[in-house]
Scaffold this motif. Sequence first.
Motif, PDB file in Angstrom:
ATOM      1  N   ALA A   1       0.829  -1.209   0.000  1.00 44.95           N
ATOM      2  CA  ALA A   1       0.000   0.000   0.000  1.00 44.95           C
ATOM      3  C   ALA A   1       0.860   1.253   0.000  1.00 44.95           C
ATOM      4  O   ALA A   1       0.573   2.220  -0.722  1.00 44.95           O
ATOM      5  N   LEU A   2       1.923   1.249   0.777  1.00 44.65           N
ATOM      6  CA  LEU A   2       2.831   2.402   0.810  1.00 44.65           C
ATOM      7  C   LEU A   2       3.522   2.590  -0.536  1.00 44.65           C
ATOM      8  O   LEU A   2       3.689   3.724  -1.009  1.00 44.65           O
ATOM      9  N   ALA A   3       3.931   1.490  -1.159  1.00 46.66           N
ATOM     10  CA  ALA A   3       4.592   1.580  -2.469  1.00 46.66           C
ATOM     11  C   ALA A   3       3.641   2.155  -3.513  1.00 46.66           C
ATOM     12  O   ALA A   3       4.043   2.973  -4.358  1.00 46.66           O
ATOM     13  N   ALA A   4       2.377   1.755  -3.467  1.00 43.34           N
ATOM     14  CA  ALA A   4       1.392   2.274  -4.416  1.00 43.34           C
ATOM     15  C   ALA A   4       1.156   3.769  -4.189  1.00 43.34           C
ATOM     16  O   ALA A   4       1.075   4.551  -5.150  1.00 43.34           O
ATOM     17  N   TYR A   5       1.049   4.168  -2.935  1.00 39.85           N
ATOM     18  CA  TYR A   5       0.900   5.589  -2.610  1.00 39.85           C
ATOM     19  C   TYR A   5       2.129   6.372  -3.070  1.00 39.85           C
ATOM     20  O   TYR A   5       2.014   7.435  -3.691  1.00 39.85           O
ATOM     21  N   GLY A   6       3.317   5.841  -2.789  1.00 34.78           N
ATOM     22  CA  GLY A   6       4.553   6.523  -3.174  1.00 34.78           C
ATOM     23  C   GLY A   6       4.700   6.670  -4.674  1.00 34.78           C
ATOM     24  O   GLY A   6       5.148   7.701  -5.174  1.00 34.78           O
ATOM     25  N   ALA A   7       4.312   5.627  -5.423  1.00 36.79           N
ATOM     26  CA  ALA A   7       4.394   5.692  -6.882  1.00 36.79           C
ATOM     27  C   ALA A   7       3.453   6.761  -7.433  1.00 36.79           C
ATOM     28  O   ALA A   7       3.830   7.548  -8.306  1.00 36.79           O
ATOM     29  N   ALA A   8       2.229   6.797  -6.911  1.00 35.31           N
ATOM     30  CA  ALA A   8       1.264   7.804  -7.364  1.00 35.31           C
ATOM     31  C   ALA A   8       1.704   9.203  -6.954  1.00 35.31           C
ATOM     32  O   ALA A   8       1.577  10.162  -7.726  1.00 35.31           O
ATOM     33  N   TYR A   9       2.244   9.321  -5.752  1.00 35.80           N
ATOM     34  CA  TYR A   9       2.708  10.629  -5.284  1.00 35.80           C
ATOM     35  C   TYR A   9       3.856  11.126  -6.167  1.00 35.80           C
ATOM     36  O   TYR A   9       3.908  12.302  -6.543  1.00 35.80           O
ATOM     37  N   GLY A  10       4.771  10.239  -6.501  1.00 33.09           N
ATOM     38  CA  GLY A  10       5.901  10.634  -7.345  1.00 33.09           C
ATOM     39  C   GLY A  10       5.465  11.076  -8.722  1.00 33.09           C
ATOM     40  O   GLY A  10       5.989  12.060  -9.270  1.00 33.09           O
ATOM     41  N   LEU A  11       4.492  10.376  -9.302  1.00 35.70           N
ATOM     42  CA  LEU A  11       3.985  10.764 -10.614  1.00 35.70           C
ATOM     43  C   LEU A  11       3.271  12.112 -10.525  1.00 35.70           C
ATOM     44  O   LEU A  11       3.464  12.993 -11.372  1.00 35.70           O
ATOM     45  N   ALA A  12       2.451  12.283  -9.480  1.00 37.08           N
ATOM     46  CA  ALA A  12       1.748  13.557  -9.295  1.00 37.08           C
ATOM     47  C   ALA A  12       2.733  14.710  -9.125  1.00 37.08           C
ATOM     48  O   ALA A  12       2.509  15.809  -9.657  1.00 37.08           O
ATOM     49  N   PHE A  13       3.828  14.453  -8.438  1.00 38.08           N
ATOM     50  CA  PHE A  13       4.828  15.486  -8.218  1.00 38.08           C
ATOM     51  C   PHE A  13       5.399  15.977  -9.549  1.00 38.08           C
ATOM     52  O   PHE A  13       5.556  17.177  -9.765  1.00 38.08           O
ATOM     53  N   GLN A  14       5.698  15.041 -10.457  1.00 38.16           N
ATOM     54  CA  GLN A  14       6.266  15.439 -11.746  1.00 38.16           C
ATOM     55  C   GLN A  14       5.235  16.135 -12.628  1.00 38.16           C
ATOM     56  O   GLN A  14       5.548  17.117 -13.309  1.00 38.16           O
ATOM     57  N   ILE A  15       3.998  15.638 -12.620  1.00 36.13           N
ATOM     58  CA  ILE A  15       2.945  16.297 -13.398  1.00 36.13           C
ATOM     59  C   ILE A  15       2.764  17.726 -12.909  1.00 36.13           C
ATOM     60  O   ILE A  15       2.661  18.667 -13.710  1.00 36.13           O
ATOM     61  N   TYR A  16       2.741  17.898 -11.598  1.00 29.88           N
ATOM     62  CA  TYR A  16       2.571  19.227 -11.004  1.00 29.88           C
ATOM     63  C   TYR A  16       3.749  20.128 -11.364  1.00 29.88           C
ATOM     64  O   TYR A  16       3.575  21.308 -11.701  1.00 29.88           O
ATOM     65  N   ASP A  17       4.967  19.580 -11.318  1.00 29.04           N
ATOM     66  CA  ASP A  17       6.153  20.357 -11.652  1.00 29.04           C
ATOM     67  C   ASP A  17       6.113  20.807 -13.113  1.00 29.04           C
ATOM     68  O   ASP A  17       6.433  21.953 -13.427  1.00 29.04           O
ATOM     69  N   ASP A  18       5.724  19.904 -13.999  1.00 28.63           N
ATOM     70  CA  ASP A  18       5.572  20.256 -15.409  1.00 28.63           C
ATOM     71  C   ASP A  18       4.539  21.362 -15.581  1.00 28.63           C
ATOM     72  O   ASP A  18       4.722  22.296 -16.377  1.00 28.63           O
ATOM     73  N   LEU A  19       3.451  21.243 -14.855  1.00 27.38           N
ATOM     74  CA  LEU A  19       2.374  22.226 -14.948  1.00 27.38           C
ATOM     75  C   LEU A  19       2.834  23.594 -14.461  1.00 27.38           C
ATOM     76  O   LEU A  19       2.555  24.630 -15.082  1.00 27.38           O
ATOM     77  N   MET A  20       3.575  23.605 -13.361  1.00 27.91           N
ATOM     78  CA  MET A  20       4.044  24.872 -12.801  1.00 27.91           C
ATOM     79  C   MET A  20       5.082  25.542 -13.709  1.00 27.91           C
ATOM     80  O   MET A  20       5.241  26.761 -13.683  1.00 27.91           O
ATOM     81  N   ASP A  21       5.770  24.748 -14.537  1.00 30.51           N
ATOM     82  CA  ASP A  21       6.698  25.351 -15.497  1.00 30.51           C
ATOM     83  C   ASP A  21       5.947  26.187 -16.529  1.00 30.51           C
ATOM     84  O   ASP A  21       6.509  27.115 -17.118  1.00 30.51           O
ATOM     85  N   VAL A  22       4.671  25.866 -16.704  1.00 27.93           N
ATOM     86  CA  VAL A  22       3.844  26.593 -17.675  1.00 27.93           C
ATOM     87  C   VAL A  22       3.063  27.720 -17.008  1.00 27.93           C
ATOM     88  O   VAL A  22       3.024  28.843 -17.513  1.00 27.93           O
ATOM     89  N   ILE A  23       2.441  27.444 -15.856  1.00 33.48           N
ATOM     90  CA  ILE A  23       1.549  28.434 -15.244  1.00 33.48           C
ATOM     91  C   ILE A  23       2.130  29.078 -13.992  1.00 33.48           C
ATOM     92  O   ILE A  23       1.511  29.974 -13.421  1.00 33.48           O
ATOM     93  N   GLY A  24       3.325  28.632 -13.556  1.00 32.18           N
ATOM     94  CA  GLY A  24       3.943  29.189 -12.362  1.00 32.18           C
ATOM     95  C   GLY A  24       4.836  30.370 -12.683  1.00 32.18           C
ATOM     96  O   GLY A  24       4.907  30.845 -13.811  1.00 32.18           O
ATOM     97  N   ASP A  25       5.560  30.860 -11.646  1.00 25.39           N
ATOM     98  CA  ASP A  25       6.501  31.961 -11.859  1.00 25.39           C
ATOM     99  C   ASP A  25       7.808  31.641 -11.155  1.00 25.39           C
ATOM    100  O   ASP A  25       7.868  30.811 -10.243  1.00 25.39           O
ATOM    101  N   THR A  26       8.858  32.316 -11.586  1.00 24.73           N
ATOM    102  CA  THR A  26      10.206  32.025 -11.093  1.00 24.73           C
ATOM    103  C   THR A  26      10.328  32.222  -9.593  1.00 24.73           C
ATOM    104  O   THR A  26      10.950  31.425  -8.890  1.00 24.73           O
TER     105      THR A  26
END
Length: 299
Positions: free
Chosen positions: A207-232
């Motif tokens: 269960a922890l591994a599944a949560y960690g895998a999803a969290y890691g993917l969400a982190f990268q998606i969010y980071d990609d998104l912030m590169d577009v809509i975020g600020d320096t």
Amino acid sequence: MGTKLNFDEFIDQYRDQINTFLETNLSKSGSDQGLVSAMAYSVNAGGKRLRPLLTLAVLQTFDVAVTPARLQAATALELLHTYSLIHDDLPAMDNDNLRRGKPTNHVKFGAGMATLAGDGLLTLAFEWIASAKLPVIQRMELIQGISHAAGPAGMVAGQAMDIQNTRHKLSYTALKQLHAGKTGALIQYAVTAGGILSGANAAEMAALAAYGAAYGLAFQIYDDLMDVIGDTQAMGKLVHKDAGEQKNTYPGLFGVAGTIEKLQATVVEAQEALKALDSNNRLDASLLVSFLEYFKIKE
């Protein structure tokens, strides 16, 4: 363990402890002061300390105390993570000039010393885990886990895939594979390390591994998104670079609206993993649920 902390209390208390541990122990970690200064420059530049905080959050979930030895093992991951940032920023890689709101390591110290600072942090991470006053089996499991997550089956593989596919558009399946290695592997390890330190059983670790895998993917998606809509200023690094460098990103594949949908679906995956942890073991996973607030998009 005593009274459990809520999310804000937890972050305030343990981020300070992590920072103090890093500052205190890095200063006496090597024999060459120039090298130690370069290592400490990037580690102490700030950062969310998300990875060791996730490890410690799992300890609270299992009602396991944060002892000095467990704090040392958890904090070792921040050394390895910082090494990866230093090397990722190098001219031969992403050639970034700003990290955590400050000049990158190679801008401050030169590419040679920055490379050595990364090397020093990478190897020191293993020393901190190996020397922590923990049961031998836990130390072995942590070393095996972090080695796999950081090495040619994990983070380094993801980085290699990223380099080899710049200017070559990947499918969604391939993009997920890239980010599962480059970003997700260390985050998943951060979560499962908490399970190792807590003596979690096989079902709990799954269960922890599944949560960690999803969290890691969400982190990268969010980071990609912030590169577009975020600020320096908010991100602490230059934004709007990925498209110009023809990097493979979620907004590049799905657009902003589609990326937000992917992020929300991935957060649901993480929540579902925690439901399994709750229902099977009657553990209070509310702290780990609250860590998903990181991905909330401000209107």
